[in-house]
Design a protein around this motif. Structure first.
Motif, PDB file in Angstrom:
ATOM      1  N   ALA A  86       4.761   0.340  -5.200  1.00 51.75           N
ATOM      2  CA  ALA A  86       4.998   1.620  -5.238  1.00 51.75           C
ATOM      3  C   ALA A  86       5.628   2.067  -6.459  1.00 51.75           C
ATOM      4  CB  ALA A  86       6.710   1.612  -3.369  1.00 51.75           C
ATOM      5  N   SER A  87       6.572   0.924  -7.010  1.00 51.94           N
ATOM      6  CA  SER A  87       7.268   1.458  -8.655  1.00 51.94           C
ATOM      7  C   SER A  87       5.906   1.245  -9.626  1.00 51.94           C
ATOM      8  CB  SER A  87       7.548   0.696  -8.606  1.00 51.94           C
ATOM      9  OG  SER A  87       7.216  -1.068  -9.234  1.00 51.94           O
ATOM     10  N   VAL A  88       4.631   1.155  -9.286  1.00 53.61           N
ATOM     11  CA  VAL A  88       3.683   1.962 -10.386  1.00 53.61           C
ATOM     12  C   VAL A  88       2.384   3.076 -10.288  1.00 53.61           C
ATOM     13  CG1 VAL A  88       2.147   0.792 -11.549  1.00 53.61           C
ATOM     14  CG2 VAL A  88       3.735  -1.252 -11.440  1.00 53.61           C
ATOM     15  N   ALA A  89       2.729   2.561  -9.035  1.00 60.02           N
ATOM     16  CA  ALA A  89       1.561   3.959  -8.309  1.00 60.02           C
ATOM     17  C   ALA A  89       2.096   5.999  -8.538  1.00 60.02           C
ATOM     18  CB  ALA A  89       1.150   4.063  -6.767  1.00 60.02           C
ATOM     19  N   ASP A  90       1.580   6.392  -9.887  1.00 61.57           N
ATOM     20  CA  ASP A  90       1.512   7.739 -10.098  1.00 61.57           C
ATOM     21  C   ASP A  90       0.512   8.294  -9.946  1.00 61.57           C
ATOM     22  OD1 ASP A  90       2.298   7.552 -13.888  1.00 61.57           O
ATOM     23  OD2 ASP A  90       0.186   6.588 -12.164  1.00 61.57           O
ATOM     24  N   ASP A  91      -0.252   8.482  -8.856  1.00 56.57           N
ATOM     25  CA  ASP A  91      -1.396   9.231  -8.547  1.00 56.57           C
ATOM     26  C   ASP A  91      -0.552  11.244  -8.742  1.00 56.57           C
ATOM     27  OD1 ASP A  91      -2.802   7.045  -6.042  1.00 56.57           O
ATOM     28  OD2 ASP A  91      -2.883   7.563  -8.542  1.00 56.57           O
ATOM     29  N   GLY A  92      -1.137  11.689  -9.403  1.00 56.17           N
ATOM     30  CA  GLY A  92      -0.985  12.880  -9.344  1.00 56.17           C
ATOM     31  C   GLY A  92       0.025  13.791 -10.566  1.00 56.17           C
ATOM     32  N   MET A  93       1.065  12.601 -11.156  1.00 58.50           N
ATOM     33  CA  MET A  93       1.658  12.876 -11.724  1.00 58.50           C
ATOM     34  C   MET A  93       1.423  13.613 -12.554  1.00 58.50           C
ATOM     35  SD  MET A  93       4.582  12.399  -9.665  1.00 58.50           S
ATOM     36  CE  MET A  93       6.111  12.589 -10.990  1.00 58.50           C
ATOM     37  N   SER A  94       0.666  13.276 -13.573  1.00 57.13           N
ATOM     38  CA  SER A  94       0.460  14.247 -14.770  1.00 57.13           C
ATOM     39  C   SER A  94       0.018  15.690 -14.470  1.00 57.13           C
ATOM     40  CB  SER A  94      -0.703  13.085 -15.412  1.00 57.13           C
ATOM     41  OG  SER A  94      -1.732  13.491 -15.067  1.00 57.13           O
ATOM     42  N   THR A  95      -0.597  15.307 -13.266  1.00 57.36           N
ATOM     43  CA  THR A  95      -1.189  17.274 -12.718  1.00 57.36           C
ATOM     44  C   THR A  95       0.374  17.859 -12.697  1.00 57.36           C
ATOM     45  OG1 THR A  95      -3.099  16.437 -12.890  1.00 57.36           O
ATOM     46  CG2 THR A  95      -2.222  19.049 -11.901  1.00 57.36           C
ATOM     47  N   ALA A  96       1.762  16.952 -12.002  1.00 63.00           N
ATOM     48  CA  ALA A  96       2.841  18.107 -11.504  1.00 63.00           C
ATOM     49  C   ALA A  96       3.114  18.565 -12.485  1.00 63.00           C
ATOM     50  CB  ALA A  96       3.101  16.978 -10.178  1.00 63.00           C
ATOM     51  N   ARG A 141       6.539 -17.501   3.329  1.00 64.77           N
ATOM     52  CA  ARG A 141       5.992 -17.260   2.279  1.00 64.77           C
ATOM     53  C   ARG A 141       5.137 -16.140   1.695  1.00 64.77           C
ATOM     54  NH1 ARG A 141       3.717 -22.003  -1.812  1.00 64.77           N
ATOM     55  NH2 ARG A 141       5.619 -21.500  -3.671  1.00 64.77           N
ATOM     56  N   LEU A 142       4.043 -16.080   2.856  1.00 66.11           N
ATOM     57  CA  LEU A 142       3.311 -14.678   3.083  1.00 66.11           C
ATOM     58  C   LEU A 142       3.905 -13.995   3.069  1.00 66.11           C
ATOM     59  CD1 LEU A 142      -0.071 -13.442   3.189  1.00 66.11           C
ATOM     60  CD2 LEU A 142       0.389 -14.353   5.569  1.00 66.11           C
ATOM     61  N   LEU A 143       4.970 -13.887   3.971  1.00 67.08           N
ATOM     62  CA  LEU A 143       5.672 -12.258   4.546  1.00 67.08           C
ATOM     63  C   LEU A 143       6.485 -12.182   2.641  1.00 67.08           C
ATOM     64  CD1 LEU A 143       6.484  -9.849   5.948  1.00 67.08           C
ATOM     65  CD2 LEU A 143       8.999 -11.919   6.442  1.00 67.08           C
ATOM     66  N   LEU A 144       7.065 -12.735   1.763  1.00 67.08           N
ATOM     67  CA  LEU A 144       7.510 -12.278   0.886  1.00 67.08           C
ATOM     68  C   LEU A 144       6.618 -11.697  -0.068  1.00 67.08           C
ATOM     69  CD1 LEU A 144      10.335 -15.017   0.165  1.00 67.08           C
ATOM     70  CD2 LEU A 144      10.174 -12.680   1.078  1.00 67.08           C
ATOM     71  N   ALA A 163       5.090  -7.075  -3.120  1.00 67.72           N
ATOM     72  CA  ALA A 163       2.963  -7.191  -3.137  1.00 67.72           C
ATOM     73  C   ALA A 163       3.910  -5.136  -3.583  1.00 67.72           C
ATOM     74  CB  ALA A 163       2.266  -7.309  -3.250  1.00 67.72           C
ATOM     75  N   ARG A 164       4.129  -4.896  -2.398  1.00 63.27           N
ATOM     76  CA  ARG A 164       3.926  -3.524  -1.604  1.00 63.27           C
ATOM     77  C   ARG A 164       4.894  -2.408  -2.536  1.00 63.27           C
ATOM     78  NH1 ARG A 164       4.161  -3.316   4.539  1.00 63.27           N
ATOM     79  NH2 ARG A 164       2.395  -4.025   4.614  1.00 63.27           N
TER      80      ARG A 164
END
Length: 66
Positions: free
Chosen positions: A15-25, A2-5, A10-11
């Motif tokens: 990964a799908s939400v993180a968009d650091d630096g995208m607005s500048t690019a 269960r912890l593995l799932l 969570a990963r």
């Protein structure tokens, strides 16, 4: 198990939400595209074919009988 799932889920979410630096690019690419479009448009408008076509349209409009 269960912890593995939970960790995998969570990963994937991070990964799908993180968009650091995208607005500048995105702004940089948009600015470059706008400048390139402006250069192409300037080249087309100042070309001989466009000037001649506009001159013919204006002359034809002025030569029409009312």
């Amino acid at each position: 198990m269960r912890l593995l799932l939970w960790t995998i889920r969570a990963r994937v979410i991070r990964a799908s939400v993180a968009d650091d630096g995208m607005s500048t690019a995105e702004y940089a690419i948009g600015t470059i595209a706008a400048a390139a479009f402006g250069a192409v448009l300037y080249g087309v408008v100042t070309g001989d074919s466009i000037v001649n076509a506009l001159t013919k349209i204006i002359e034809k409009a002025l030569d029409t009988a009312v």
